[in-house]
Scaffold this active site. Structure first.
Site, mmCIF file in Angstrom:
data_model
loop_
_atom_site.group_PDB
_atom_site.id
_atom_site.type_symbol
_atom_site.label_atom_id
_atom_site.label_comp_id
_atom_site.label_asym_id
_atom_site.label_seq_id
_atom_site.Cartn_x
_atom_site.Cartn_y
_atom_site.Cartn_z
ATOM 1 N N GLU A 42 26.092 88.688 -45.579
ATOM 2 C CA GLU A 42 24.956 88.539 -44.665
ATOM 3 C C GLU A 42 23.689 89.184 -45.236
ATOM 4 O O GLU A 42 22.591 88.644 -45.094
ATOM 5 C CB GLU A 42 25.280 89.154 -43.304
ATOM 6 C CG GLU A 42 26.277 88.359 -42.483
ATOM 7 C CD GLU A 42 25.760 86.991 -42.072
ATOM 8 O OE1 GLU A 42 24.528 86.829 -41.931
ATOM 9 O OE2 GLU A 42 26.578 86.076 -41.913
ATOM 10 N N TYR A 125 20.013 90.111 -35.711
ATOM 11 C CA TYR A 125 20.786 88.947 -36.165
ATOM 12 C C TYR A 125 21.991 89.370 -36.987
ATOM 13 O O TYR A 125 23.122 88.914 -36.758
ATOM 14 C CB TYR A 125 19.912 87.995 -36.983
ATOM 15 C CG TYR A 125 20.752 86.988 -37.731
ATOM 16 C CD1 TYR A 125 21.320 85.907 -37.063
ATOM 17 C CD2 TYR A 125 21.035 87.152 -39.086
ATOM 18 C CE1 TYR A 125 22.134 84.999 -37.725
ATOM 19 C CE2 TYR A 125 21.844 86.255 -39.759
ATOM 20 C CZ TYR A 125 22.393 85.180 -39.073
ATOM 21 O OH TYR A 125 23.215 84.294 -39.739
ATOM 22 N N ASP A 143 18.994 83.270 -34.894
ATOM 23 C CA ASP A 143 17.918 83.392 -35.857
ATOM 24 C C ASP A 143 17.076 82.134 -35.745
ATOM 25 O O ASP A 143 17.286 81.301 -34.855
ATOM 26 C CB ASP A 143 18.449 83.613 -37.277
ATOM 27 C CG ASP A 143 19.230 82.409 -37.809
ATOM 28 O OD1 ASP A 143 19.482 81.460 -37.030
ATOM 29 O OD2 ASP A 143 19.584 82.405 -38.997
#
Length: 337
Positions: A42, A125, A143
């Site tokens: 991520e 997020y 997002d």
């Protein structure tokens, strides 16, 4: 607001999704290792395309297979495996987060949004993504890409922002489905990347080709062929970038600013270049000062006495700086003693 067809999208993803992505290998990992792998992916995917991230992800895991090994690495040890991805403050945040998670959480990322957001480089997020992919929480990782999907479905226009009420209703509807948060968020990511395309309303051939198996048949964007997304084009003024002198703001996380002169803060001034500006800055500092820099895209463009200037921010990644150091206080540069 009608229910969103989560199940239809999930069924599409089961046959069409990107199941070969290395960070999708969930099942053989412990929660500890899964947390490390998901967090790593991520963070690397922030502002970076999937195709570029895969090689870096594999390379970093090969040399730092556990979060403890990353926590014990120095920036100099880690930098060669990260170099080339840009956003170098991200690399420093990664090392800092690895240390915090190792020392304060026993190497296991917490399943708590407030605690996750305190970690360097982790925003709302990323915190939601970690909770969804690691702990399979029934969350939607909102997002801009996810919001675009919902905005197109309900309003036919990806530029139409969702209200907080709409987001809350969508999150509630999703929780009520009982669908895996892990699988659903992966489906949205794949859909946004592979199918949620930008097609001109007049391009009938592309509409037929790319939306034949579109899984969201009631999507308003699909029904209107994108006509609700048409925006009036603004006239662009051409800035003479190749004729512009280059101002380089050399800093350390915007806490310390390096001056080209002593006695008064001055940024660095380079002549115009026909070549890539960021590479020109890196080449200048490498050849003149033996420094390796990360350079951000152009931050500002302006004219002064009809002379064009561009401004770039840069940070030193390798090498010793002998420049005068300054800090900002109330908008003024003060020598850092």
């Amino acid at each position: 607001m009608s229910p969103f067809p989560f199940l239809s999208l999930l069924n599409w993803a089961k046959t069409q999704g990107r199941h070969s992505l290395p960070w999708r290998a969930y099942f053989h990992l412990s929660i500890k290792d899964l947390g490390y792998h998901i967090w790593l992916s991520e963070i690397l995917l922030q502002q970076t395309q999937v195709e570029r991230v895969i090689g870096y992800y594999d390379h970093i895991l090969e040399h730092f297979p556990t979060i403890e090994s990353l926590a014990n690495a120095s920036y100099e040890e880690f930098f060669p495996y990260y170099q080339g991805l840009g956003y170098y403050s991200r690399a420093r945040n990664m090392l800092e987060t690895a240390k915090i998670v190792t020392e304060e959480y026993g190497g296991i990322f917490p399943n708590n949004a407030d605690e996750l957001i305190k970690l360097p480089g982790v925003g709302p997020y990323t915190a939601a993504a970690i909770r969804a992919f690691v702990y399979d929480e029934p969350l939607l990782s909102f997002d801009t890409n996810l919001e675009k999907i919902f905005s197109r479905y309900y309003h036919g226009n990806r530029f139409r922002k969702l209200t907080q009420k709409e987001k809350t209703l969508l999150e509630k509807d999703f929780r009520d489905t009982g669908i895996s948060g892990r699988e659903m968020n992966a489906a949205f990511m794949d859909f946004g990347s592979m199918v949620s395309l930008n097609i001109k309303p007049s391009d009938d051939n592309k509409w037929k080709k790319n939306t034949k198996d579109y899984p969201l048949s009631d999507c308003l964007w699909l029904k209107t062929h994108g006509t609700l997304e048409i925006r009036e084009k603004k006239k662009k003024t051409v800035f003479p970038t190749k004729d512009a002198s280059i101002i380089v703001v050399l800093h350390e996380n915007h806490r310390i600013y390096y001056s080209s002169t002593e006695g008064e803060y001055q940024s660095f001034l380079l002549p115009p270049t026909e070549n890539d500006i960021r590479h020109a800055i890196q080449d200048f500092f490498r050849s003149k000062f033996n420094l390796e820099l990360s350079v951000r895209p152009i931050h500002d463009k302006y004219f002064e006495n009809d002379r064009p200037f561009v401004v770039c921010n840069a940070q030193v990644q390798k090498g010793d700086t002998l420049f005068a150091k300054y800090r900002k206080e109330n908008g003024f540069f003060v020598e850092n003693t």
